[in-house]
Design a protein around this motif. Sequence first.
Motif, mmCIF file in Angstrom:
data_model
loop_
_atom_site.group_PDB
_atom_site.id
_atom_site.type_symbol
_atom_site.label_atom_id
_atom_site.label_comp_id
_atom_site.label_asym_id
_atom_site.label_seq_id
_atom_site.Cartn_x
_atom_site.Cartn_y
_atom_site.Cartn_z
ATOM 1 N N PHE A 31 -0.367 -3.542 4.125
ATOM 2 C CA PHE A 31 0.347 -3.096 2.825
ATOM 3 C C PHE A 31 1.660 -4.009 2.646
ATOM 4 N N ASP A 32 2.539 -3.716 3.763
ATOM 5 C CA ASP A 32 3.973 -4.454 3.602
ATOM 6 C C ASP A 32 3.806 -6.008 3.304
ATOM 7 N N LYS A 33 2.936 -6.633 4.066
ATOM 8 C CA LYS A 33 2.758 -8.044 4.127
ATOM 9 C C LYS A 33 2.283 -8.499 3.003
ATOM 10 N N LEU A 34 1.061 -7.816 2.612
ATOM 11 C CA LEU A 34 0.385 -8.131 1.185
ATOM 12 C C LEU A 34 1.384 -7.968 0.114
ATOM 13 N N SER A 35 2.241 -6.865 0.037
ATOM 14 C CA SER A 35 3.171 -6.898 -1.105
ATOM 15 C C SER A 35 4.114 -7.926 -1.219
ATOM 16 N N GLU A 36 4.337 -8.960 -0.248
ATOM 17 C CA GLU A 36 5.225 -10.138 -0.270
ATOM 18 C C GLU A 36 4.769 -11.057 -1.242
ATOM 19 N N ARG A 37 3.380 -10.926 -1.404
ATOM 20 C CA ARG A 37 2.840 -11.895 -2.240
ATOM 21 C C ARG A 37 2.089 -11.564 -3.625
ATOM 22 N N TYR A 38 1.732 -10.373 -3.567
ATOM 23 C CA TYR A 38 0.915 -9.471 -4.423
ATOM 24 C C TYR A 38 1.477 -8.328 -4.881
ATOM 25 N N GLU A 39 1.140 -8.004 -6.126
ATOM 26 C CA GLU A 39 1.203 -6.617 -6.508
ATOM 27 C C GLU A 39 0.151 -6.026 -6.090
ATOM 28 N N ALA A 40 0.746 -5.046 -5.030
ATOM 29 C CA ALA A 40 -0.179 -4.265 -4.173
ATOM 30 C C ALA A 40 -0.422 -2.683 -4.528
ATOM 31 N N THR A 41 -1.459 -2.249 -4.704
ATOM 32 C CA THR A 41 -1.513 -0.818 -5.079
ATOM 33 C C THR A 41 -2.655 -0.125 -4.083
ATOM 34 N N ALA A 42 -2.420 0.825 -3.390
ATOM 35 C CA ALA A 42 -3.528 1.557 -2.675
ATOM 36 C C ALA A 42 -3.685 3.035 -2.984
ATOM 37 N N PHE A 43 -4.982 3.632 -3.128
ATOM 38 C CA PHE A 43 -5.152 4.824 -3.608
ATOM 39 C C PHE A 43 -5.664 5.666 -2.663
ATOM 40 N N ASP A 44 -5.321 7.135 -2.768
ATOM 41 C CA ASP A 44 -6.000 8.035 -2.148
ATOM 42 C C ASP A 44 -7.051 8.403 -2.960
ATOM 43 N N LEU A 45 -8.434 8.107 -2.539
ATOM 44 C CA LEU A 45 -9.668 8.853 -3.338
ATOM 45 C C LEU A 45 -9.390 10.358 -3.717
ATOM 46 N N PRO A 46 -10.164 10.660 -4.769
ATOM 47 C CA PRO A 46 -10.170 12.256 -4.741
ATOM 48 C C PRO A 46 -10.512 12.857 -3.442
ATOM 49 N N GLY A 47 -9.700 13.842 -3.141
ATOM 50 C CA GLY A 47 -9.843 15.039 -2.141
ATOM 51 C C GLY A 47 -9.237 14.477 -0.622
ATOM 52 N N TYR A 48 -9.030 13.109 -0.732
ATOM 53 C CA TYR A 48 -8.246 12.479 0.517
ATOM 54 C C TYR A 48 -6.919 12.329 0.625
ATOM 55 N N GLY A 49 -6.502 12.196 1.803
ATOM 56 C CA GLY A 49 -4.886 12.005 1.934
ATOM 57 C C GLY A 49 -3.962 13.087 1.003
ATOM 58 N N LYS A 50 -3.367 12.778 0.237
ATOM 59 C CA LYS A 50 -2.549 13.876 -0.583
ATOM 60 C C LYS A 50 -2.936 14.080 -2.009
#
Length: 266
Positions: A31-50
């Motif tokens: 994520f951090d490395k990708l964010s240096e070049r792109y507008e990066a977004t990561a989702f928790d799918l419904p019911g996962y993570g928070k």
Amino acid sequence: DSNGKSGSKGVPVVMIHGTYSSLNAFKMSIFDKLSERYEATAFDLPGYGKSGRPKLKMSYDDRVEMIHEAIQKLGIEKPILAGHSSGGSFALRYALKYSGEVRALVLISPYTEPYKKANKIYRVTTTPVIGDLFFYLILKPFQFFRRDWTLAKPGFTPNPVSREYAAKEVGLALRRKTFRANAHDVKMLGPALIEMDKHYGEIKIPVVIITGEEDKISIFKLNGEILHKKIPQSTLILLPQTGHNPLFSKPEEVLEAIKLAEKTSR
């Protein structure tokens, strides 16, 4: 849905995790490395993570529509979708449903080919009453006799397990609500892949498939390699001595796959 979002102004990349996972799969790897070049977004799918889940029995399209709504609310336009494991099949479904709204696909160790039945453990877990007894009397006690990193090992073999990721993710995955959501989603995946398989050839955007040659979970010869033949414009990248989770074992190669998808989508 919970999400992680960077402030970069580059091409948008939306990352979708697989089963037994969350946005941590990306935030703790590329994520951090990708964010240096792109507008990066990561989702928790419904019911996962928070992330919450409005109901247990959600169809594949229910979840696709929730992510679509979230992407719209965030003002993300024509992203590259990067999906890991069953997140790859989710990205494929999204591209088929919203064909004009996706720039390219990057499928990382994806599940793509139909199967008839989910593993028995998932069928038992989703059975009323019996599922709860199985979870509390067998599954949860089993967790106390195994270390987090050993439980995560099948997703990394033959590569080293990320101890940091395992310490955070195993506990999340073995919560009752998450395990039940996961079991239901795995049951729904088989029928969804049967329906999607008829339409893979309709995908016209760039598709990059990156997968490990030693992946024992979504075996490349039964998934990525077959999909590559069904989507003429796709690119297949095979990673030697690599298992199911190149996000951690081969992060630079995954980043290069995303760059390739960006380049071919211009």
